[in-house]
Design a protein around this motif. Structure first.
Motif, PDB file in Angstrom:
ATOM      1  N   SER A 202      -6.031  -3.108  -7.008  1.00 60.99           N
ATOM      2  CA  SER A 202      -6.669  -3.145  -5.687  1.00 60.99           C
ATOM      3  C   SER A 202      -7.746  -4.205  -5.619  1.00 60.99           C
ATOM      4  O   SER A 202      -8.401  -4.499  -6.613  1.00 60.99           O
ATOM      5  CB  SER A 202      -7.329  -1.792  -5.384  1.00 60.99           C
ATOM      6  N   ASN A 203      -7.922  -4.799  -4.441  1.00 62.26           N
ATOM      7  CA  ASN A 203      -9.109  -5.620  -4.228  1.00 62.26           C
ATOM      8  C   ASN A 203      -9.763  -5.329  -2.868  1.00 62.26           C
ATOM      9  O   ASN A 203     -10.766  -5.923  -2.508  1.00 62.26           O
ATOM     10  CB  ASN A 203      -8.795  -7.111  -4.377  1.00 62.26           C
ATOM     11  N   GLY A 204      -9.148  -4.408  -2.104  1.00 55.14           N
ATOM     12  CA  GLY A 204      -9.762  -3.996  -0.830  1.00 55.14           C
ATOM     13  C   GLY A 204      -9.673  -5.018   0.281  1.00 55.14           C
ATOM     14  O   GLY A 204     -10.390  -4.931   1.274  1.00 55.14           O
TER      15      GLY A 204
ATOM     16  N   ASP B 116       4.574   6.212   5.184  1.00 53.12           N
ATOM     17  CA  ASP B 116       4.917   6.682   3.833  1.00 53.12           C
ATOM     18  C   ASP B 116       4.630   8.167   3.736  1.00 53.12           C
ATOM     19  O   ASP B 116       3.940   8.724   4.581  1.00 53.12           O
ATOM     20  CB  ASP B 116       4.120   5.899   2.776  1.00 53.12           C
TER      21      ASP B 116
ATOM     22  N   LEU C 276      -5.761  -4.663   3.904  1.00 58.04           N
ATOM     23  CA  LEU C 276      -5.784  -4.172   5.291  1.00 58.04           C
ATOM     24  C   LEU C 276      -6.666  -5.053   6.175  1.00 58.04           C
ATOM     25  O   LEU C 276      -6.378  -5.240   7.365  1.00 58.04           O
ATOM     26  CB  LEU C 276      -6.277  -2.722   5.336  1.00 58.04           C
TER      27      LEU C 276
ATOM     28  N   LYS D 274       2.137   1.608  -3.404  1.00 61.33           N
ATOM     29  CA  LYS D 274       1.058   1.821  -4.367  1.00 61.33           C
ATOM     30  C   LYS D 274       0.453   3.225  -4.256  1.00 61.33           C
ATOM     31  O   LYS D 274       0.215   3.896  -5.250  1.00 61.33           O
ATOM     32  CB  LYS D 274      -0.017   0.768  -4.088  1.00 61.33           C
TER      33      LYS D 274
ATOM     34  N   GLY E 151     -10.529   2.949  -1.571  1.00 59.86           N
ATOM     35  CA  GLY E 151     -10.686   4.398  -1.587  1.00 59.86           C
ATOM     36  C   GLY E 151     -10.807   4.904  -3.017  1.00 59.86           C
ATOM     37  O   GLY E 151     -11.484   5.879  -3.291  1.00 59.86           O
TER      38      GLY E 151
ATOM     39  N   ASN F  22       0.833  -1.208   0.000  1.00 56.77           N
ATOM     40  CA  ASN F  22       0.000   0.000   0.000  1.00 56.77           C
ATOM     41  C   ASN F  22       0.862   1.251   0.000  1.00 56.77           C
ATOM     42  O   ASN F  22       0.577   2.211  -0.715  1.00 56.77           O
ATOM     43  CB  ASN F  22      -0.919   0.026   1.223  1.00 56.77           C
TER      44      ASN F  22
ATOM     45  N   ILE G  95      -4.722   9.713   3.362  1.00 55.33           N
ATOM     46  CA  ILE G  95      -6.090   9.175   3.278  1.00 55.33           C
ATOM     47  C   ILE G  95      -7.066  10.242   3.757  1.00 55.33           C
ATOM     48  O   ILE G  95      -6.883  10.842   4.820  1.00 55.33           O
ATOM     49  CB  ILE G  95      -6.235   7.920   4.168  1.00 55.33           C
TER      50      ILE G  95
HETATM   51  P1  ADP Z   1      -6.343  -2.215  -1.509  1.00 55.91           P
HETATM   52  O1  ADP Z   1      -4.978  -1.711  -1.183  1.00 55.91           O
HETATM   53  O2  ADP Z   1      -6.366  -3.492  -2.232  1.00 55.91           O
HETATM   54  O3  ADP Z   1      -7.231  -1.168  -2.080  1.00 55.91           O
HETATM   55  P2  ADP Z   1      -6.507  -2.297   1.330  1.00 55.91           P
HETATM   56  O4  ADP Z   1      -7.427  -2.996   2.253  1.00 55.91           O
HETATM   57  O5  ADP Z   1      -5.072  -2.603   1.461  1.00 55.91           O
HETATM   58  O6  ADP Z   1      -7.028  -2.573  -0.102  1.00 55.91           O
HETATM   59  O7  ADP Z   1      -6.721  -0.738   1.512  1.00 55.91           O
HETATM   60  C1  ADP Z   1      -7.998  -0.195   1.498  1.00 55.91           C
HETATM   61  C2  ADP Z   1      -7.970   1.265   1.110  1.00 55.91           C
HETATM   62  O8  ADP Z   1      -7.257   2.039   2.062  1.00 55.91           O
HETATM   63  C3  ADP Z   1      -7.223   1.534  -0.176  1.00 55.91           C
HETATM   64  O9  ADP Z   1      -8.069   1.349  -1.277  1.00 55.91           O
HETATM   65  C4  ADP Z   1      -6.781   2.975  -0.020  1.00 55.91           C
HETATM   66  O10 ADP Z   1      -7.836   3.857  -0.373  1.00 55.91           O
HETATM   67  C5  ADP Z   1      -6.555   3.112   1.443  1.00 55.91           C
HETATM   68  N1  ADP Z   1      -5.113   2.970   1.816  1.00 55.91           N
HETATM   69  C6  ADP Z   1      -4.518   1.904   2.361  1.00 55.91           C
HETATM   70  N2  ADP Z   1      -3.193   2.145   2.593  1.00 55.91           N
HETATM   71  C7  ADP Z   1      -2.968   3.403   2.196  1.00 55.91           C
HETATM   72  C8  ADP Z   1      -1.788   4.246   2.169  1.00 55.91           C
HETATM   73  N3  ADP Z   1      -0.592   3.832   2.606  1.00 55.91           N
HETATM   74  N4  ADP Z   1      -1.919   5.520   1.669  1.00 55.91           N
HETATM   75  C9  ADP Z   1      -3.104   5.949   1.189  1.00 55.91           C
HETATM   76  N5  ADP Z   1      -4.239   5.202   1.193  1.00 55.91           N
HETATM   77  C10 ADP Z   1      -4.173   3.950   1.682  1.00 55.91           C
END
Ligand code: ADP
Length: 506
Positions: A458-460, A428, A463, A403, A448, A400, A433
């Protein structure tokens, strides 16, 4: 302030018995006063009461005045007394005249009374004539029959006012005579009444106590019936401190538990349905893309230029990667959900694990032009955790961090000892966010930015998986983020030493 009730009064048994006894006591007391008022008190008619209350004292004083001049004349004295006696006999009063030496010389009941009394102690009679004599005190307390005990008024008979009295007029109640027959009848009557009253009072007290009890039991049973019919919002009365109150409270508690349980089940069902929808949707888009490109290959494969073919193959590989990652994530989540992912806990140095994960991420980081860094102090305790799972957490957080970064951005893994645990932060300086999406980022399938989903990035689930693993290690994955400045994800792990110290203590 609430008064503390001794524990024994919280028993239903004691309360019902107490109520029953109290009712018995009240009805018994009421009966006692009623008997006193009706049976034992003299049954006076209105005329008698009027004479005693209003007239007696004056008439006797008057009689004393008329008798004084004729003390020495037995015939005149007897006449006056007899005439008075005829009038007051029916009020049960009698009068006797005693001479200065105490001898009874005449009476309202001519012969019998003077003969029966004979003589009185002149000193006592003189004392009784005084204004302050209290007729409630009995001169002869050893005998209920003593004549002196029945006297209620004494008038001195002075020939001239102020002169020494020539005798006294003594007024008394008539003796109460009760025949054995009367006594027996009264006793029988009282006995019968006592039995009837006791039975009535007992029955009434029992009925009241039972009504009270059964009303309360009915209220509880109505509640249980409502629950049985599916109305879990119903509550039974539970304010009382006794057994029934406790029963009510427990029933209510049970209902609340069932209510939340059912709500949870419903939510779970809803969640599962949503999950399946999400999964189908997520599987369908890459599959559709794959099918399209493969079909193109089948139809136009020989006509394509090398460039075109490579582009197609790249897209196909990207979609396959996305499918691969999605299926992998889903499997991980379902294993974590089912509790099958038994953590293989061991003590190990975290620094090496972090290095390993960073190495794996270097390729992607370089393509995105993002720098990776570590901040680990030399003196760090071993951690007690499942290294494979923690590597997964770090991997997801680093993915993440890379990405959602910008070119020339940086992702840092910082590790520090913190109060018998080790704290890990992945920080990072990327896009950050937005506050409104921050509460949702740990939800499954939450993304997001949906455009990334379309790109297959992404697949959400990343986390959600990381949070699940961290929670399995007794911590919580938390996030701090500011849009435009970057994000920091933090969790802690148990330090191995404290665990050893703990087990040594135990
Ligand atoms: P994915 O990364 O597959 O979208 P995650 O569950 O890892 O799913 O993250 C969910 C959402 O949280 C992401 O779509 C993003 O919007 C936000 N997010 C997670 N990590 C970060 C980060 N380091 N910086 C910005 N947004 C983040």
């Amino acid at each position: 302030m609430h008064m503390r009730v001794p524990h024994v009064f919280n028993s239903l048994h004691v309360r019902v018995t107490g109520l029953f006894l109290a009712l018995l006591l009240v009805s018994g007391g009421a009966w006692y006063f009623w008997v006193n008022a009706t049976l034992l008190e003299p049954r006076q008619d209105a005329a008698t009461a009027h004479w005693w209350d209003d007239l007696a004292e004056g008439e006797i004083t008057d009689l004393g005045r008329t008798c004084a001049p004729v003390v020495a004349d037995p015939v005149a004295l007897a006449d006056r007394l007899a005439a008075f006696g005829d009038r007051v006999r029916r009020f049960e009063a009698e009068v006797v005249v005693v001479a200065a030496d105490g001898r009874a010389i005449a009476s309202t009941d001519a012969d019998s009374l003077t003969a029966a009394i004979g003589a009185l102690d002149p000193a006592l009679v003189a004392a009784m004539a005084a204004d302050d004599w209290d007729f409630e005190t009995y001169p002869d307390s050893t005998s209920v029959d003593a004549y002196v005990n029945r006297i209620f008024q004494v008038e001195p008979l002075a020939a001239t006012a102020g002169g020494a009295p020539a005798g006294w007029l003594v007024a008394s109640y008539m003796p109460v005579t009760v025949t054995p027959g009367e006594l027996l009848a009264t006793t029988r009557q009282m006995g019968t009444r006592a039995v009837v009253v006791a039975l009535l009072a007992g029955a009434l007290s029992g009925v009241i106590a039972m009504t009270w009890l059964s009303r309360r039991v009915r209220a509880v049973s109505a509640g249980v019936e409502a629950f049985a019919n599916g109305d879990l919002t119903h509550r039974v009365p539970a304010a009382s401190a006794d057994d029934l109150g406790r029963l009510g409270r427990n029933i209510n508690l049970m209902a609340s538990r069932l209510e939340t349980l059912i709500e949870e089940l419903r939510a779970k069902e809803q969640f599962q349905r949503q999950l399946i929808t999400n999964i189908s949707h997520d599987l369908r888009s890459p599959m559709a893309a794959l099918r399209g490109y493969v079909e193109t290959f089948v139809i136009r494969g020989t006509e394509m230029s090398d460039d075109e073919r490579n582009r197609h193959l790249e897209v196909i590989t990207g979609n396959l990667d996305h499918l691969d990652r999605l299926v992998d994530h889903l499997l991980q989540l379902s294993r974590l959900d089912a509790g099958q992912a038994r953590f293989q806990m061991e003590d190990f140095p975290l620094a090496e694990l972090v290095d390993g994960v960073l190495t794996r991420c270097e390729g992607v980081a370089q393509t995105k032009n993002v720098a990776l860094d570590v901040e680990i102090p030399d003196e760090l305790p071993l951690v007690h955790a499942d290294p494979l799972q923690i590597a997964q957490v770090l991997q997801n957080l680093l993915d993440n961090g890379i990405k959602f970064n910008r070119p020339h951005g940086r992702v840092v893994v910082a590790v520090a000892a913190a109060a018998e645990r080790v704290r890990v932060t992945v920080r990072d300086d990327g896009e950050g966010i937005a506050p409104e999406i921050l509460p949702h980022i740990f939800d499954r399938f939450y993304m997001g930015d949906l455009s990334r989903h379309r790109k297959g990035e992404s697949n959400g689930l990343g986390l959600a998986i990381a949070q699940k693993i961290v929670q399995g290690h007794g911590s919580n994955l938390t996030v701090e983020s500011r849009p435009g400045e970057g994000s920091a994800f933090t969790f802690t792990l148990a330090a191995a030493e404290t665990r050893k110290a703990d087990s040594a203590k135990a």
